[in-house]
Design a protein around this motif. Sequence first.
Motif, PDB file in Angstrom:
ATOM      1  N   GLY A 221      52.214  10.461  46.174  1.00  0.00           N
ATOM      2  CA  GLY A 221      53.199  10.279  47.637  1.00  0.00           C
ATOM      3  C   GLY A 221      53.627  11.126  48.171  1.00  0.00           C
ATOM      4  N   SER A 222      53.691  12.153  48.886  1.00  0.00           N
ATOM      5  CA  SER A 222      54.117  13.381  49.183  1.00  0.00           C
ATOM      6  C   SER A 222      54.063  13.329  50.315  1.00  0.00           C
ATOM      7  N   ALA A 223      52.764  13.588  50.983  1.00  0.00           N
ATOM      8  CA  ALA A 223      52.096  13.049  52.697  1.00  0.00           C
ATOM      9  C   ALA A 223      51.866  11.949  52.744  1.00  0.00           C
ATOM     10  N   PRO A 248      50.666   5.393  50.846  1.00  0.00           N
ATOM     11  CA  PRO A 248      50.017   4.032  50.664  1.00  0.00           C
ATOM     12  C   PRO A 248      50.660   3.890  52.128  1.00  0.00           C
ATOM     13  N   GLN A 249      51.859   3.581  52.809  1.00  0.00           N
ATOM     14  CA  GLN A 249      51.918   3.746  54.750  1.00  0.00           C
ATOM     15  C   GLN A 249      50.581   5.267  55.358  1.00  0.00           C
ATOM     16  N   GLY A 250      50.194   5.215  55.230  1.00  0.00           N
ATOM     17  CA  GLY A 250      49.042   6.330  55.153  1.00  0.00           C
ATOM     18  C   GLY A 250      49.470   7.872  56.733  1.00  0.00           C
ATOM     19  N   TRP A 251      50.419   6.980  57.787  1.00  0.00           N
ATOM     20  CA  TRP A 251      50.839   7.043  58.619  1.00  0.00           C
ATOM     21  C   TRP A 251      52.169   7.040  58.750  1.00  0.00           C
ATOM     22  N   GLY A 272      38.697   6.438  47.203  1.00  0.00           N
ATOM     23  CA  GLY A 272      40.145   7.434  46.320  1.00  0.00           C
ATOM     24  C   GLY A 272      41.404   6.699  46.233  1.00  0.00           C
ATOM     25  N   PRO A 273      42.453   6.710  45.454  1.00  0.00           N
ATOM     26  CA  PRO A 273      43.560   5.903  45.419  1.00  0.00           C
ATOM     27  C   PRO A 273      44.739   6.487  46.816  1.00  0.00           C
ATOM     28  N   GLY A 274      44.220   7.619  47.378  1.00  0.00           N
ATOM     29  CA  GLY A 274      45.214   7.267  48.562  1.00  0.00           C
ATOM     30  C   GLY A 274      44.774   6.882  50.066  1.00  0.00           C
ATOM     31  N   ALA A 275      43.236   5.928  49.146  1.00  0.00           N
ATOM     32  CA  ALA A 275      42.925   5.417  50.627  1.00  0.00           C
ATOM     33  C   ALA A 275      43.315   3.589  50.563  1.00  0.00           C
ATOM     34  N   ILE A 276      43.830   3.148  50.181  1.00  0.00           N
ATOM     35  CA  ILE A 276      44.127   1.625  50.045  1.00  0.00           C
ATOM     36  C   ILE A 276      44.326   1.168  51.762  1.00  0.00           C
ATOM     37  N   THR A 277      43.237   0.960  52.610  1.00  0.00           N
ATOM     38  CA  THR A 277      43.507   0.467  54.125  1.00  0.00           C
ATOM     39  C   THR A 277      44.848  -0.918  53.611  1.00  0.00           C
ATOM     40  N   LYS A 278      44.473  -2.014  52.519  1.00  0.00           N
ATOM     41  CA  LYS A 278      45.546  -2.994  53.020  1.00  0.00           C
ATOM     42  C   LYS A 278      47.147  -2.666  52.648  1.00  0.00           C
ATOM     43  N   THR A 279      47.519  -1.200  52.732  1.00  0.00           N
ATOM     44  CA  THR A 279      48.968  -0.567  52.280  1.00  0.00           C
ATOM     45  C   THR A 279      48.960   0.019  53.190  1.00  0.00           C
ATOM     46  N   ARG A 280      48.404  -0.117  54.718  1.00  0.00           N
ATOM     47  CA  ARG A 280      49.074   0.794  55.931  1.00  0.00           C
ATOM     48  C   ARG A 280      49.661   0.470  56.623  1.00  0.00           C
ATOM     49  N   VAL A 281      50.213   1.230  57.845  1.00  0.00           N
ATOM     50  CA  VAL A 281      51.030   1.004  58.848  1.00  0.00           C
ATOM     51  C   VAL A 281      50.406  -0.072  59.369  1.00  0.00           C
ATOM     52  N   GLU A 282      50.732  -1.438  59.740  1.00  0.00           N
ATOM     53  CA  GLU A 282      50.095  -2.126  60.731  1.00  0.00           C
ATOM     54  C   GLU A 282      49.579  -1.265  62.183  1.00  0.00           C
ATOM     55  N   TRP A 283      50.293  -0.309  62.450  1.00  0.00           N
ATOM     56  CA  TRP A 283      49.987  -0.055  63.695  1.00  0.00           C
ATOM     57  C   TRP A 283      48.184   1.374  63.516  1.00  0.00           C
ATOM     58  N   SER A 284      48.048   1.602  63.115  1.00  0.00           N
ATOM     59  CA  SER A 284      46.747   2.135  62.207  1.00  0.00           C
ATOM     60  C   SER A 284      45.781   1.202  62.219  1.00  0.00           C
ATOM     61  N   ARG A 285      44.532   1.742  62.242  1.00  0.00           N
ATOM     62  CA  ARG A 285      43.521   1.387  62.775  1.00  0.00           C
ATOM     63  C   ARG A 285      41.545   1.724  61.364  1.00  0.00           C
ATOM     64  N   ASN A 286      41.807   0.291  60.920  1.00  0.00           N
ATOM     65  CA  ASN A 286      40.405   0.318  60.125  1.00  0.00           C
ATOM     66  C   ASN A 286      39.678   0.506  60.436  1.00  0.00           C
ATOM     67  N   LEU A 287      38.415   1.063  60.993  1.00  0.00           N
ATOM     68  CA  LEU A 287      37.556   1.124  61.740  1.00  0.00           C
ATOM     69  C   LEU A 287      36.351  -0.019  61.232  1.00  0.00           C
ATOM     70  N   SER A 288      36.209  -0.351  62.165  1.00  0.00           N
ATOM     71  CA  SER A 288      33.904  -0.830  61.723  1.00  0.00           C
ATOM     72  C   SER A 288      33.231   0.082  62.121  1.00  0.00           C
ATOM     73  N   THR A 289      32.250  -0.336  61.962  1.00  0.00           N
ATOM     74  CA  THR A 289      31.104   0.561  62.248  1.00  0.00           C
ATOM     75  C   THR A 289      31.169   0.757  63.443  1.00  0.00           C
ATOM     76  N   GLN A 290      31.270   0.396  64.389  1.00  0.00           N
ATOM     77  CA  GLN A 290      30.510   0.427  65.650  1.00  0.00           C
ATOM     78  C   GLN A 290      31.546   1.319  65.960  1.00  0.00           C
ATOM     79  N   GLU A 291      32.912   0.877  65.787  1.00  0.00           N
ATOM     80  CA  GLU A 291      33.918   1.870  66.549  1.00  0.00           C
ATOM     81  C   GLU A 291      33.904   3.515  65.531  1.00  0.00           C
ATOM     82  N   ALA A 292      33.182   3.347  64.740  1.00  0.00           N
ATOM     83  CA  ALA A 292      32.998   4.134  63.938  1.00  0.00           C
ATOM     84  C   ALA A 292      31.985   5.717  64.172  1.00  0.00           C
ATOM     85  N   GLN A 293      31.346   4.927  65.081  1.00  0.00           N
ATOM     86  CA  GLN A 293      29.896   5.637  65.115  1.00  0.00           C
ATOM     87  C   GLN A 293      30.076   6.832  66.112  1.00  0.00           C
ATOM     88  N   PRO A 294      31.340   6.577  67.351  1.00  0.00           N
ATOM     89  CA  PRO A 294      31.338   8.063  68.507  1.00  0.00           C
ATOM     90  C   PRO A 294      31.800   9.104  67.521  1.00  0.00           C
TER      91      PRO A 294
END
Length: 327
Positions: A221-223, A248-251, A272-294
């Motif tokens: 929880g240091s970064a 957990p906030q991510g950003w 991994g333990p630092g990649a749980i997106t449900k705890t992220r700030v609401e203004w970050s994005r959990n990308l769909s496959t279509q959004e991630a492709q580029p």
Amino acid sequence: MAAYCFFIVFVALSTLLVNSEAKLIIRVDQSGKGDYMKIQEAIDAVPSNNQEPVYIKINPGVYEEKVVVPVDKPFIILSGSKAANTIITWNESGEIFECPTFSVLASDFVAQYLTIQNTHGPGAKAVALRVSGDRVTFSGCRILSHQDTLLDDNGRHYYVNCYIEGDTDFICGNAASLFEKCHLHSVSERGGAITAQRRVSADEDTGFTFVNCKISGVKSGSAVLGRPWGSYSKVVFAFTYMSNAILPQGWDDWRDSAKQNTVYYGEYKCYGPGAITKTRVEWSRNLSTQEAQPFLSKDLINGKSWITLAPTSSKNSTSAGNINGGH
């Protein structure tokens, strides 16, 4: 699962790099057995406005020097034998464009199998590597400092199989860069940030993308993954392992809530333990496959036409000793 396996195969194939044929090879050796004893001397020997690849082979050693590849020296390929024993080191803090151990201002530059470090220590801006040229590749390198370790300033850049270490904003700048299979290690005890991307307009085609990378750290929880140096900061992590060093906030919005509306911070199938997106700030994005492709191929930086590695042999090449009279 089949789609994921296809992606892994695709990435493995896409990381195959095109060999260059260098007509001129310059050898750097601290014992005096090469063409030069210092790296900067070898770079200085390259003709201005050079149009053909020049291969600078650095023999193992600790090179305590500040190195600059000037803007009029393109097409340089700089290679050690392995990063663990070919080390470029300096100790300086201060203005980020002046203190780097190694600065790449030229375009069409390649470095591989090197350690580049700034040993100044924590608590001050101390850049190890500044990259300001276009079409620049780093492969199998170790880049080490604390604050602002990698000033990924400007241009299109590709980092593959690199180890990058720091605590505060240790990958920063406004380049358009793809990081593949890199290991990012946070040495922050608290309040650290992996990235500080500086995109300042929605019209800028810049940002940092990390694919198949690994994030580790010295303390849980240091970064955060990133904070916005620029109002339109853009960072994406895909297929990346994140240790519990990530908060957990991510950003973080860097104490400016207005930037929450303009940044682009995305994650796609990280784990991994630092990649749980449900705890992220609401203004970050959990990308769909279509959004991630580029973000998932070298097309992101038009890299297929320019990404290259050093030549594997020196056949039919000329030593700098024959051209410049040697050391």
